[in-house]
Design a protein around this motif. Structure first.
Motif, PDB file in Angstrom:
ATOM      1  N   ALA A   5      61.459  66.146  40.468  1.00  0.00           N
ATOM      2  CA  ALA A   5      62.312  66.187  41.652  1.00  0.00           C
ATOM      3  C   ALA A   5      63.592  65.388  41.439  1.00  0.00           C
ATOM      4  O   ALA A   5      64.689  65.836  41.785  1.00  0.00           O
ATOM      5  N   LYS A   6      63.472  64.198  40.855  1.00  0.00           N
ATOM      6  CA  LYS A   6      64.656  63.373  40.614  1.00  0.00           C
ATOM      7  C   LYS A   6      65.585  64.028  39.597  1.00  0.00           C
ATOM      8  O   LYS A   6      66.807  63.949  39.720  1.00  0.00           O
ATOM      9  N   VAL A   7      65.007  64.661  38.582  1.00  0.00           N
ATOM     10  CA  VAL A   7      65.831  65.321  37.566  1.00  0.00           C
ATOM     11  C   VAL A   7      66.609  66.487  38.172  1.00  0.00           C
ATOM     12  O   VAL A   7      67.786  66.680  37.892  1.00  0.00           O
ATOM     13  N   GLY A  20      67.931  64.756  42.343  1.00  0.00           N
ATOM     14  CA  GLY A  20      68.452  63.405  42.502  1.00  0.00           C
ATOM     15  C   GLY A  20      67.603  62.469  43.317  1.00  0.00           C
ATOM     16  O   GLY A  20      67.860  61.264  43.358  1.00  0.00           O
ATOM     17  N   HIS A  21      66.568  62.963  43.985  1.00  0.00           N
ATOM     18  CA  HIS A  21      65.667  62.106  44.766  1.00  0.00           C
ATOM     19  C   HIS A  21      64.275  62.736  44.786  1.00  0.00           C
ATOM     20  O   HIS A  21      64.107  63.918  44.449  1.00  0.00           O
ATOM     21  N   ASN A  22      63.270  61.937  45.166  1.00  0.00           N
ATOM     22  CA  ASN A  22      61.904  62.451  45.228  1.00  0.00           C
ATOM     23  C   ASN A  22      61.307  62.309  46.623  1.00  0.00           C
ATOM     24  O   ASN A  22      60.104  62.077  46.779  1.00  0.00           O
ATOM     25  N   LEU A  23      62.142  62.459  47.648  1.00  0.00           N
ATOM     26  CA  LEU A  23      61.609  62.444  49.010  1.00  0.00           C
ATOM     27  C   LEU A  23      60.770  63.691  49.272  1.00  0.00           C
ATOM     28  O   LEU A  23      59.868  63.678  50.095  1.00  0.00           O
ATOM     29  N   PHE A  24      61.093  64.761  48.606  1.00  0.00           N
ATOM     30  CA  PHE A  24      60.272  65.969  48.623  1.00  0.00           C
ATOM     31  C   PHE A  24      60.529  66.706  47.324  1.00  0.00           C
ATOM     32  O   PHE A  24      61.451  66.362  46.569  1.00  0.00           O
ATOM     33  N   GLY A  25      59.726  67.708  47.048  1.00  0.00           N
ATOM     34  CA  GLY A  25      59.908  68.443  45.802  1.00  0.00           C
ATOM     35  C   GLY A  25      58.823  69.488  45.626  1.00  0.00           C
ATOM     36  O   GLY A  25      57.970  69.687  46.497  1.00  0.00           O
ATOM     37  N   SER A  26      58.848  70.136  44.483  1.00  0.00           N
ATOM     38  CA  SER A  26      57.932  71.242  44.199  1.00  0.00           C
ATOM     39  C   SER A  26      56.593  70.721  43.684  1.00  0.00           C
ATOM     40  O   SER A  26      56.529  69.679  43.011  1.00  0.00           O
ATOM     41  N   ASP A  27      55.514  71.464  43.970  1.00  0.00           N
ATOM     42  CA  ASP A  27      54.223  71.169  43.351  1.00  0.00           C
ATOM     43  C   ASP A  27      53.808  72.299  42.414  1.00  0.00           C
ATOM     44  O   ASP A  27      52.646  72.427  42.042  1.00  0.00           O
ATOM     45  N   ALA A  33      54.387  52.999  51.934  1.00  0.00           N
ATOM     46  CA  ALA A  33      55.350  53.379  52.966  1.00  0.00           C
ATOM     47  C   ALA A  33      56.648  53.779  52.276  1.00  0.00           C
ATOM     48  O   ALA A  33      57.328  52.938  51.696  1.00  0.00           O
ATOM     49  N   LYS A  34      57.007  55.043  52.331  1.00  0.00           N
ATOM     50  CA  LYS A  34      58.125  55.566  51.562  1.00  0.00           C
ATOM     51  C   LYS A  34      59.462  55.028  52.031  1.00  0.00           C
ATOM     52  O   LYS A  34      60.354  54.763  51.217  1.00  0.00           O
ATOM     53  N   TYR A  35      59.654  54.875  53.337  1.00  0.00           N
ATOM     54  CA  TYR A  35      60.964  54.487  53.851  1.00  0.00           C
ATOM     55  C   TYR A  35      61.401  53.130  53.312  1.00  0.00           C
ATOM     56  O   TYR A  35      62.562  52.949  52.927  1.00  0.00           O
ATOM     57  N   LEU A  36      60.480  52.178  53.268  1.00  0.00           N
ATOM     58  CA  LEU A  36      60.832  50.851  52.783  1.00  0.00           C
ATOM     59  C   LEU A  36      61.209  50.900  51.305  1.00  0.00           C
ATOM     60  O   LEU A  36      62.160  50.255  50.875  1.00  0.00           O
ATOM     61  N   ILE A  40      58.161  69.405  53.255  1.00  0.00           N
ATOM     62  CA  ILE A  40      59.601  69.539  53.039  1.00  0.00           C
ATOM     63  C   ILE A  40      60.285  69.550  54.414  1.00  0.00           C
ATOM     64  O   ILE A  40      59.812  70.247  55.320  1.00  0.00           O
ATOM     65  N   PRO A  41      61.360  68.791  54.607  1.00  0.00           N
ATOM     66  CA  PRO A  41      62.007  68.742  55.922  1.00  0.00           C
ATOM     67  C   PRO A  41      62.569  70.097  56.322  1.00  0.00           C
ATOM     68  O   PRO A  41      62.960  70.896  55.463  1.00  0.00           O
ATOM     69  N   PRO A  42      62.634  70.370  57.629  1.00  0.00           N
ATOM     70  CA  PRO A  42      63.123  71.675  58.108  1.00  0.00           C
ATOM     71  C   PRO A  42      64.508  72.022  57.586  1.00  0.00           C
ATOM     72  O   PRO A  42      64.774  73.176  57.234  1.00  0.00           O
TER      73      PRO A  42
END
Length: 375
Positions: free
Chosen positions: A82-84, A87-94, A183-186, A368-370
């Protein structure tokens, strides 16, 4: 999502014994007793991509350097797909095939000539992190849930270590599986703060929009690290092509976390609601980043310390917290008109007792966010 992937590919027999320098790979070595360079090896290097690098290493046992190791040589690739790719790993493919290609592409773009030296049918999956999230109302409740998990123990499932917003299950050096809940947000706020202090990361920081970071509030991430032995014990060969043909990320994740979720059945936890205090801290200690984004890290950390005091009592909270941070947070709370005496005698009688199951509901359709699904 697949949060981390480690792939391995064997060099062809005709490429052995391996001559690392001739392959154009940076190497290091040591001098022997007659001052000749020996034991050439390839340290981990980072192959650049648009966003995050792919870790790459040549593992060479072709000349028997490590004694009882299997003779041969391999390339190892390790990265967060996801990061590659985004750029972030808040969501991504499985999707395993998609994720494998995401980390292979930078490697073959950087070292195209290695294709002729590798046995491309021998790609295997050495390790994979499968991560899904549940959701608390906010990051404070998420942290309280994490703290409650540290008391869980049933059979082979027992919590260990971790920071205030992270807990681990499984042996630290396990060669089978590990589980991490956090906790992801922190974590996200700490990552953003770290990037803001480094040059050349503006294009990545721009990806963390207010919409994205707000979506991360309250996320509880459940990360299962599965290794070769875990799959082999379940009759699954780790050859990449075979893994892709049989891949079921959700099933593997559910199998890996089943014992932990069973241990949580019937468990309860205390939740303290002091929203007014939290809002006052945020109002007074709001800060603005270099990019103009509002941040409430100081306020949120002070409120988190307040909740610890409320749950554990002043002496225990003081003991487990870093001294300077603890007293800084106490001073911030006192600045709102709450006395030290009040904090020292704070009781937990007003806390609500709720079932843990409220925080362990994982909706696979909402990973994944809407706004990202719509795109």
């Amino acid at each position: 999502m697949i949060d981390k992937l480690v792939l391995r590919c064997r060099f062809k027999d005709e490429s052995l014994p391996l001559d690392i320098p001739s392959l154009g790979i940076p190497y290091e070595g040591s001098f022997d007793e007659v001052n000749e360079l020996s034991y050439l090896r390839h340290p981990w290097e980072s192959i650049p991509s648009s966003f995050h690098g792919v870790a790459f290493k040549v593992q060479d046992y072709s000349q028997g350097y490590l004694g009882d190791k299997e003779m041969g040589a391999w390339v190892l690739l390790k990265a967060s797909p996801a990061k590659v790719s985004q750029g972030h790993n808040l969501f991504g493919s499985d999707d395993l095939e998609e994720c494998a290609l995401q980390i292979m592409k930078p490697f073959f773009h950087h070292y195209p000539w290695l294709v002729d030296h590798l046995d491309l049918e021998s790609w295997t999956v050495d390790e994979v992190d499968i991560t899904y999230h549940s959701r608390a109302e906010n990051e404070i409740q998420a942290t309280q849930f994490i703290q409650s998990l540290k008391n869980i123990s049933k059979g082979h499932t027992a919590a260990r270590g971790g920071y205030i917003s992270t807990v681990y299950f499984g042996q630290k050096k396990s060669r089978i599986k590990k589980i991490k809940i956090y906790a992801k947000y922190l974590e996200l706020m700490q990552q953003i703060k770290s990037m803001e202090n480094k040059k050349g990361l503006e294009h990545i920081l721009a990806l963390y929009t207010d919409e994205l970071t707000e979506w991360a509030r309250g996320l509880v991430r459940w990360e299962a690290t599965l290794k070769t032995r875990w799959f082999e014990r379940r009759g699954q060969r780790t050859n990449l092509k075979e893994m892709i043909a049989n891949w079921d990320a959700k099933k593997y994740w559910e199998m890996a976390t089943k014992e932990l979720f069973e241990a949580l059945e019937g468990q309860t936890m205390k939740i303290c609601n002091d929203n007014e205090l939290h809002e006052k801290l945020r109002l007074k200690y709001e800060a603005v980043t270099k990019t103009g984004r509002k941040t409430y890290i100081k306020a949120d950390n002070a409120y988190k310390t307040y909740q610890l005091i409320k749950q554990l009592g002043f002496p225990e909270a003081k003991r487990i917290c870093q001294k300077a941070s603890f007293w800084n947070h106490v001073n911030m709370i006192e600045s709102l008109g709450i006395s030290l005496a009040y904090l020292q005698n704070l009781q937990t009688n007003s806390a609500h007792i709720i079932p843990m199951t409220r925080f362990i509901e994982v909706c696979f359709e909402e990973q994944i966010p809407p706004f990202a699904r719509a795109a």
